[in-house]
Design a protein around this motif. Structure first.
Motif, PDB file in Angstrom:
ATOM      1  N   LEU A  41      37.182  38.018  58.725  1.00 45.88           N
ATOM      2  CA  LEU A  41      36.327  37.312  59.679  1.00 45.88           C
ATOM      3  C   LEU A  41      37.146  36.673  60.797  1.00 45.88           C
ATOM      4  N   ALA A  42      38.238  36.021  60.439  1.00 49.40           N
ATOM      5  CA  ALA A  42      39.064  35.370  61.456  1.00 49.40           C
ATOM      6  C   ALA A  42      39.571  36.389  62.478  1.00 49.40           C
ATOM      7  N   ALA A  43      39.915  37.577  62.015  1.00 52.97           N
ATOM      8  CA  ALA A  43      40.416  38.611  62.924  1.00 52.97           C
ATOM      9  C   ALA A  43      39.291  39.261  63.728  1.00 52.97           C
ATOM     10  N   LEU A  44      38.156  39.488  63.103  1.00 57.03           N
ATOM     11  CA  LEU A  44      37.050  40.184  63.767  1.00 57.03           C
ATOM     12  C   LEU A  44      36.257  39.298  64.727  1.00 57.03           C
ATOM     13  N   LEU A  45      36.290  38.007  64.524  1.00 53.28           N
ATOM     14  CA  LEU A  45      35.430  37.111  65.294  1.00 53.28           C
ATOM     15  C   LEU A  45      36.166  36.402  66.426  1.00 53.28           C
ATOM     16  N   SER A  46      37.165  37.030  66.989  1.00 50.80           N
ATOM     17  CA  SER A  46      37.856  36.415  68.118  1.00 50.80           C
ATOM     18  C   SER A  46      37.023  36.586  69.380  1.00 50.80           C
ATOM     19  N   GLY A  47      37.152  35.643  70.286  1.00 49.76           N
ATOM     20  CA  GLY A  47      36.381  35.702  71.528  1.00 49.76           C
ATOM     21  C   GLY A  47      34.962  35.209  71.321  1.00 49.76           C
ATOM     22  N   MET A  48      34.148  35.369  72.355  1.00 51.57           N
ATOM     23  CA  MET A  48      32.767  34.914  72.301  1.00 51.57           C
ATOM     24  C   MET A  48      31.917  35.916  71.521  1.00 51.57           C
ATOM     25  N   LYS A  49      31.070  35.390  70.668  1.00 49.71           N
ATOM     26  CA  LYS A  49      30.109  36.195  69.916  1.00 49.71           C
ATOM     27  C   LYS A  49      28.723  35.599  70.117  1.00 49.71           C
ATOM     28  N   VAL A  50      27.735  36.459  70.263  1.00 49.75           N
ATOM     29  CA  VAL A  50      26.365  35.976  70.399  1.00 49.75           C
ATOM     30  C   VAL A  50      25.874  35.552  69.016  1.00 49.75           C
ATOM     31  N   LEU A  51      25.399  34.323  68.942  1.00 48.25           N
ATOM     32  CA  LEU A  51      24.860  33.782  67.697  1.00 48.25           C
ATOM     33  C   LEU A  51      23.350  33.634  67.799  1.00 48.25           C
ATOM     34  N   SER A  52      22.677  33.874  66.701  1.00 51.04           N
ATOM     35  CA  SER A  52      21.289  33.469  66.547  1.00 51.04           C
ATOM     36  C   SER A  52      21.333  32.184  65.745  1.00 51.04           C
ATOM     37  N   VAL A  53      20.834  31.111  66.345  1.00 54.23           N
ATOM     38  CA  VAL A  53      20.870  29.797  65.707  1.00 54.23           C
ATOM     39  C   VAL A  53      19.429  29.370  65.455  1.00 54.23           C
ATOM     40  N   ALA A  54      19.136  29.087  64.193  1.00 53.88           N
ATOM     41  CA  ALA A  54      17.791  28.667  63.807  1.00 53.88           C
ATOM     42  C   ALA A  54      17.778  27.175  63.531  1.00 53.88           C
ATOM     43  N   THR A  55      16.826  26.489  64.167  1.00 58.65           N
ATOM     44  CA  THR A  55      16.607  25.062  63.964  1.00 58.65           C
ATOM     45  C   THR A  55      15.172  24.879  63.472  1.00 58.65           C
ATOM     46  N   VAL A  56      14.799  23.632  63.234  1.00 53.78           N
ATOM     47  CA  VAL A  56      13.459  23.343  62.724  1.00 53.78           C
ATOM     48  C   VAL A  56      12.829  22.249  63.576  1.00 53.78           C
ATOM     49  N   THR A  57      11.563  22.457  63.944  1.00 51.69           N
ATOM     50  CA  THR A  57      10.827  21.459  64.722  1.00 51.69           C
ATOM     51  C   THR A  57      10.429  20.284  63.835  1.00 51.69           C
ATOM     52  N   ALA A  58       9.928  19.230  64.458  1.00 49.15           N
ATOM     53  CA  ALA A  58       9.445  18.066  63.709  1.00 49.15           C
ATOM     54  C   ALA A  58       8.305  18.461  62.774  1.00 49.15           C
ATOM     55  N   GLY A  59       7.546  19.491  63.145  1.00 51.81           N
ATOM     56  CA  GLY A  59       6.450  19.972  62.313  1.00 51.81           C
ATOM     57  C   GLY A  59       6.887  20.944  61.231  1.00 51.81           C
ATOM     58  N   GLY A  60       8.199  21.170  61.109  1.00 51.67           N
ATOM     59  CA  GLY A  60       8.707  22.062  60.071  1.00 51.67           C
ATOM     60  C   GLY A  60       8.666  23.533  60.432  1.00 51.67           C
ATOM     61  N   GLU A  61       8.418  23.840  61.706  1.00 50.80           N
ATOM     62  CA  GLU A  61       8.364  25.239  62.137  1.00 50.80           C
ATOM     63  C   GLU A  61       9.745  25.705  62.581  1.00 50.80           C
ATOM     64  N   PRO A  62      10.141  26.909  62.184  1.00 55.52           N
ATOM     65  CA  PRO A  62      11.461  27.415  62.584  1.00 55.52           C
ATOM     66  C   PRO A  62      11.470  27.833  64.047  1.00 55.52           C
ATOM     67  N   ARG A  63      12.630  27.659  64.665  1.00 51.86           N
ATOM     68  CA  ARG A  63      12.863  28.130  66.028  1.00 51.86           C
ATOM     69  C   ARG A  63      14.237  28.785  66.051  1.00 51.86           C
ATOM     70  N   ILE A  64      14.330  29.907  66.730  1.00 51.47           N
ATOM     71  CA  ILE A  64      15.603  30.616  66.816  1.00 51.47           C
ATOM     72  C   ILE A  64      15.922  30.891  68.274  1.00 51.47           C
ATOM     73  N   SER A  65      17.182  30.789  68.599  1.00 49.58           N
ATOM     74  CA  SER A  65      17.611  31.107  69.956  1.00 49.58           C
ATOM     75  C   SER A  65      19.019  31.676  69.904  1.00 49.58           C
ATOM     76  N   ALA A  66      19.397  32.317  70.989  1.00 45.24           N
ATOM     77  CA  ALA A  66      20.739  32.905  71.089  1.00 45.24           C
ATOM     78  C   ALA A  66      21.651  31.941  71.837  1.00 45.24           C
ATOM     79  N   LEU A  67      22.857  31.804  71.322  1.00 41.14           N
ATOM     80  CA  LEU A  67      23.863  30.937  71.934  1.00 41.14           C
ATOM     81  C   LEU A  67      25.203  31.650  71.915  1.00 41.14           C
ATOM     82  N   ASP A  68      26.081  31.280  72.840  1.00 35.20           N
ATOM     83  CA  ASP A  68      27.467  31.727  72.760  1.00 35.20           C
ATOM     84  C   ASP A  68      28.119  30.981  71.609  1.00 35.20           C
ATOM     85  N   GLY A  69      28.857  31.708  70.798  1.00 38.09           N
ATOM     86  CA  GLY A  69      29.579  31.089  69.699  1.00 38.09           C
ATOM     87  C   GLY A  69      31.034  31.508  69.709  1.00 38.09           C
TER      88      GLY A  69
END
Length: 174
Positions: A41-69
């Protein structure tokens, strides 16, 4: 690769424990021949990678978005504007799921807590320097309220459809 020997050892422990406690279904897909190690992983994940990051709303609903990682010191760092919904979600409920999927070749799935990085963090300067070198400008210059996060994973698995072929194609010693 910015990982120390101790960070790689800890990441390998996490990967092994996560895989061992996964469901039989997941272990049937990510078998010994398809499991990526901490060094992989350390060798393969060098540089910027697109991440899907899932968070949760106050109502408990999931939300996902893409971020630079950026995978630094055996975990993900990512950023967003403090005005983004995900920043509000993380502030109130820091539990997140993070995935990087590279087509059908490889994937890394993580669950943990997003920790807001601050200038007092021992890795702050190194993280900002890394991001600045990659983008040609400091992420802190991208807006009035830029938030930098580090994932503190409690579960992580790395997968490669054809591990030996992937490592060879990307010049990573197997």
């Amino acid at each position: 690769m910015m990982e120390t020997a101790d960070e790689l050892t800890e990441l390998q422990r996490l990967l092994d424990a996560s895989h061992a406690t996964s469901t039989a279904h997941l272990r049937g897909i990510i078998d010994a021949d398809r499991t990526l190690s901490a060094r992989d992983l350390a060798a393969l994940l060098s540089g910027m990678k697109v991440l899907s990051v899932a968070t949760v709303t106050a109502g408990g609903e999931p939300r996902i978005s893409a971020l630079d990682g950026h995978f630094l010191h055996a975990t993900w760092t990512f950023s967003t504007s403090g005005t983004a919904a995900k920043a509000r979600h993380v502030s109130a409920r820091p539990a997140v799921s993070v995935a990087h999927i590279d087509g059908e070749q490889m994937a890394v799935f993580s669950h943990g807590r997003a920790e807001t990085m601050t200038p007092e963090d021992p890795l702050w300067g190194e993280t900002i320097d890394h991001w600045t070198a990659h983008y040609g400008s400091s992420p802190l210059s991208w807006g009035d309220d830029i938030r930098m996060y580090r994932l503190r994973p409690h579960w992580m698995v790395g997968y490669a459809w054809k591990r030996a072929e992937l490592l060879a194609a990307r010049g990573v010693p197997g």
